[in-house]
Scaffold this motif. Structure first.
Motif, PDB file in Angstrom:
ATOM      1  N   MET A   1      77.587  30.734  25.171  1.00 66.86           N
ATOM      2  CA  MET A   1      77.350  32.095  25.618  1.00 66.86           C
ATOM      3  C   MET A   1      76.771  32.050  27.026  1.00 66.86           C
ATOM      4  SD  MET A   1      75.095  34.980  23.742  1.00 66.86           S
ATOM      5  CE  MET A   1      75.111  36.619  24.304  1.00 66.86           C
ATOM      6  N   GLU A   2      77.353  32.861  27.882  1.00 69.04           N
ATOM      7  CA  GLU A   2      76.914  32.918  29.265  1.00 69.04           C
ATOM      8  C   GLU A   2      75.682  33.810  29.409  1.00 69.04           C
ATOM      9  OE1 GLU A   2      78.712  34.533  33.449  1.00 69.04           O
ATOM     10  OE2 GLU A   2      80.040  33.518  32.058  1.00 69.04           O
ATOM     11  N   ILE A   3      74.738  33.351  30.203  1.00 70.68           N
ATOM     12  CA  ILE A   3      73.532  34.144  30.460  1.00 70.68           C
ATOM     13  C   ILE A   3      73.870  35.216  31.491  1.00 70.68           C
ATOM     14  CG2 ILE A   3      71.172  34.087  31.355  1.00 70.68           C
ATOM     15  CD1 ILE A   3      71.070  31.152  30.384  1.00 70.68           C
ATOM     16  N   PRO A   4      73.603  36.476  31.195  1.00 73.47           N
ATOM     17  CA  PRO A   4      73.939  37.536  32.157  1.00 73.47           C
ATOM     18  C   PRO A   4      73.124  37.413  33.443  1.00 73.47           C
ATOM     19  CG  PRO A   4      72.719  38.423  30.288  1.00 73.47           C
ATOM     20  CD  PRO A   4      72.972  36.984  30.000  1.00 73.47           C
ATOM     21  N   SER A   5      73.744  37.808  34.527  1.00 77.66           N
ATOM     22  CA  SER A   5      73.098  37.766  35.828  1.00 77.66           C
ATOM     23  C   SER A   5      72.008  38.829  35.918  1.00 77.66           C
ATOM     24  CB  SER A   5      74.130  38.022  36.918  1.00 77.66           C
ATOM     25  OG  SER A   5      73.497  38.193  38.156  1.00 77.66           O
ATOM     26  N   GLU A   6      70.991  38.520  36.662  1.00 81.32           N
ATOM     27  CA  GLU A   6      69.928  39.495  36.911  1.00 81.32           C
ATOM     28  C   GLU A   6      70.344  40.487  37.997  1.00 81.32           C
ATOM     29  OE1 GLU A   6      67.072  39.889  35.242  1.00 81.32           O
ATOM     30  OE2 GLU A   6      67.746  38.313  33.908  1.00 81.32           O
ATOM     31  N   ARG A   7      71.427  40.152  38.697  1.00 83.43           N
ATOM     32  CA  ARG A   7      71.873  41.032  39.776  1.00 83.43           C
ATOM     33  C   ARG A   7      72.865  42.048  39.220  1.00 83.43           C
ATOM     34  NH1 ARG A   7      74.135  37.330  44.241  1.00 83.43           N
ATOM     35  NH2 ARG A   7      74.872  36.205  42.433  1.00 83.43           N
ATOM     36  N   THR A   8      72.441  43.270  39.175  1.00 81.38           N
ATOM     37  CA  THR A   8      73.307  44.361  38.732  1.00 81.38           C
ATOM     38  C   THR A   8      73.117  45.539  39.668  1.00 81.38           C
ATOM     39  OG1 THR A   8      71.639  45.309  37.279  1.00 81.38           O
ATOM     40  CG2 THR A   8      73.153  43.703  36.294  1.00 81.38           C
ATOM     41  N   GLY A   9      74.029  46.446  39.618  1.00 83.32           N
ATOM     42  CA  GLY A   9      73.902  47.626  40.458  1.00 83.32           C
ATOM     43  C   GLY A   9      74.840  48.723  39.994  1.00 83.32           C
ATOM     44  N   VAL A  10      74.597  49.887  40.511  1.00 78.89           N
ATOM     45  CA  VAL A  10      75.431  51.054  40.233  1.00 78.89           C
ATOM     46  C   VAL A  10      75.700  51.733  41.558  1.00 78.89           C
ATOM     47  CG1 VAL A  10      75.516  53.303  39.101  1.00 78.89           C
ATOM     48  CG2 VAL A  10      74.430  51.373  37.941  1.00 78.89           C
ATOM     49  N   LEU A  11      76.948  52.093  41.756  1.00 75.11           N
ATOM     50  CA  LEU A  11      77.322  52.843  42.946  1.00 75.11           C
ATOM     51  C   LEU A  11      77.858  54.190  42.486  1.00 75.11           C
ATOM     52  CD1 LEU A  11      77.682  52.678  46.076  1.00 75.11           C
ATOM     53  CD2 LEU A  11      80.063  52.170  45.575  1.00 75.11           C
ATOM     54  N   ILE A  12      77.169  55.230  42.842  1.00 81.39           N
ATOM     55  CA  ILE A  12      77.601  56.577  42.475  1.00 81.39           C
ATOM     56  C   ILE A  12      78.407  57.137  43.638  1.00 81.39           C
ATOM     57  CG2 ILE A  12      76.857  58.894  41.851  1.00 81.39           C
ATOM     58  CD1 ILE A  12      74.241  57.532  40.813  1.00 81.39           C
ATOM     59  N   LEU A  13      79.618  57.530  43.322  1.00 79.51           N
ATOM     60  CA  LEU A  13      80.532  58.052  44.350  1.00 79.51           C
ATOM     61  C   LEU A  13      80.965  59.447  43.916  1.00 79.51           C
ATOM     62  CD1 LEU A  13      82.249  57.497  46.891  1.00 79.51           C
ATOM     63  CD2 LEU A  13      83.949  56.481  45.365  1.00 79.51           C
ATOM     64  N   ARG A  14      80.549  60.432  44.666  1.00 82.97           N
ATOM     65  CA  ARG A  14      80.929  61.822  44.370  1.00 82.97           C
ATOM     66  C   ARG A  14      81.882  62.259  45.461  1.00 82.97           C
ATOM     67  NH1 ARG A  14      78.626  67.133  45.715  1.00 82.97           N
ATOM     68  NH2 ARG A  14      79.447  68.587  44.205  1.00 82.97           N
ATOM     69  N   VAL A  15      83.074  62.682  45.076  1.00 83.57           N
ATOM     70  CA  VAL A  15      84.119  63.049  46.025  1.00 83.57           C
ATOM     71  C   VAL A  15      84.576  64.471  45.749  1.00 83.57           C
ATOM     72  CG1 VAL A  15      86.430  62.490  46.840  1.00 83.57           C
ATOM     73  CG2 VAL A  15      84.877  60.646  46.168  1.00 83.57           C
ATOM     74  N   TRP A  16      84.802  65.212  46.824  1.00 82.91           N
ATOM     75  CA  TRP A  16      85.335  66.562  46.657  1.00 82.91           C
ATOM     76  C   TRP A  16      86.132  66.938  47.898  1.00 82.91           C
ATOM     77  CZ3 TRP A  16      80.414  65.417  48.050  1.00 82.91           C
ATOM     78  CH2 TRP A  16      79.872  66.044  49.163  1.00 82.91           C
ATOM     79  N   VAL A  17      86.961  67.973  47.728  1.00 81.06           N
ATOM     80  CA  VAL A  17      87.785  68.475  48.824  1.00 81.06           C
ATOM     81  C   VAL A  17      87.368  69.902  49.096  1.00 81.06           C
ATOM     82  CG1 VAL A  17      90.123  69.012  49.589  1.00 81.06           C
ATOM     83  CG2 VAL A  17      89.703  66.966  48.185  1.00 81.06           C
ATOM     84  N   GLU A  18      87.037  70.148  50.340  1.00 80.13           N
ATOM     85  CA  GLU A  18      86.670  71.496  50.757  1.00 80.13           C
ATOM     86  C   GLU A  18      87.952  72.216  51.167  1.00 80.13           C
ATOM     87  OE1 GLU A  18      82.189  70.475  52.377  1.00 80.13           O
ATOM     88  OE2 GLU A  18      83.734  71.003  53.820  1.00 80.13           O
ATOM     89  N   GLY A  19      88.311  73.235  50.411  1.00 81.48           N
ATOM     90  CA  GLY A  19      89.553  73.943  50.651  1.00 81.48           C
ATOM     91  C   GLY A  19      89.590  74.637  52.004  1.00 81.48           C
ATOM     92  N   GLY A  20      90.838  74.778  52.522  1.00 83.71           N
ATOM     93  CA  GLY A  20      91.031  75.519  53.759  1.00 83.71           C
ATOM     94  C   GLY A  20      90.764  74.732  55.021  1.00 83.71           C
ATOM     95  N   ARG A  21      90.477  73.422  54.894  1.00 88.06           N
ATOM     96  CA  ARG A  21      90.214  72.602  56.073  1.00 88.06           C
ATOM     97  C   ARG A  21      91.076  71.350  56.012  1.00 88.06           C
ATOM     98  NH1 ARG A  21      83.924  72.034  57.048  1.00 88.06           N
ATOM     99  NH2 ARG A  21      84.841  70.703  58.600  1.00 88.06           N
ATOM    100  N   PRO A  22      91.721  70.998  57.108  1.00 86.45           N
ATOM    101  CA  PRO A  22      92.558  69.796  57.097  1.00 86.45           C
ATOM    102  C   PRO A  22      91.749  68.520  56.886  1.00 86.45           C
ATOM    103  CG  PRO A  22      92.503  70.771  59.292  1.00 86.45           C
ATOM    104  CD  PRO A  22      91.783  71.715  58.369  1.00 86.45           C
ATOM    105  N   ASP A  23      90.505  68.534  57.295  1.00 82.75           N
ATOM    106  CA  ASP A  23      89.652  67.349  57.116  1.00 82.75           C
ATOM    107  C   ASP A  23      88.653  67.600  55.989  1.00 82.75           C
ATOM    108  OD1 ASP A  23      88.088  69.254  58.326  1.00 82.75           O
ATOM    109  OD2 ASP A  23      87.001  67.811  59.551  1.00 82.75           O
ATOM    110  N   GLY A  24      89.089  68.255  54.931  1.00 82.09           N
ATOM    111  CA  GLY A  24      88.175  68.697  53.883  1.00 82.09           C
ATOM    112  C   GLY A  24      87.656  67.626  52.947  1.00 82.09           C
ATOM    113  N   PHE A  25      88.111  66.367  53.112  1.00 82.37           N
ATOM    114  CA  PHE A  25      87.638  65.300  52.239  1.00 82.37           C
ATOM    115  C   PHE A  25      86.166  65.007  52.504  1.00 82.37           C
ATOM    116  CE2 PHE A  25      86.663  60.804  51.605  1.00 82.37           C
ATOM    117  CZ  PHE A  25      87.018  60.633  50.284  1.00 82.37           C
ATOM    118  N   ARG A  26      85.394  64.940  51.433  1.00 85.56           N
ATOM    119  CA  ARG A  26      83.969  64.620  51.553  1.00 85.56           C
ATOM    120  C   ARG A  26      83.583  63.675  50.426  1.00 85.56           C
ATOM    121  NH1 ARG A  26      84.943  66.709  55.655  1.00 85.56           N
ATOM    122  NH2 ARG A  26      83.973  68.511  56.620  1.00 85.56           N
TER     123      ARG A  26
END
Length: 65
Positions: free
Chosen positions: A1-26
């Motif tokens: 059995m492998e010992i789990p690494s102590e290095r863990t992380g979470v990356l929260i990525l929230r994406v949305w598009v703002e309507g009516g704008r050509p560059d609406g990606f955020r």
């Protein structure tokens, strides 16, 4: 059995598009994990999201030393 690494992380990525704008990606990027936690950031281009995800993974996976 492998010992789990102590290095863990979470990356929260929230994406949305703002309507009516050509560059609406955020996206809001909230990284966690590791000793140093960068501040949340907001971007408006897909390439910037990919760059942020890669940087987070690189930091999480870098050898300890």
């Amino acid at each position: 059995m492998e010992i789990p690494s102590e290095r863990t992380g979470v990356l929260i990525l929230r994406v949305w598009v703002e309507g009516g704008r050509p560059d609406g990606f955020r996206a809001r990027i909230v990284p966690t994990g590791g000793g140093h936690q960068p501040a949340p950031s907001a971007v408006s281009a897909v390439d910037d999201v990919l760059t942020a995800v890669r940087a987070w993974l690189d930091q999480l996976l870098e050898p300890e030393g």
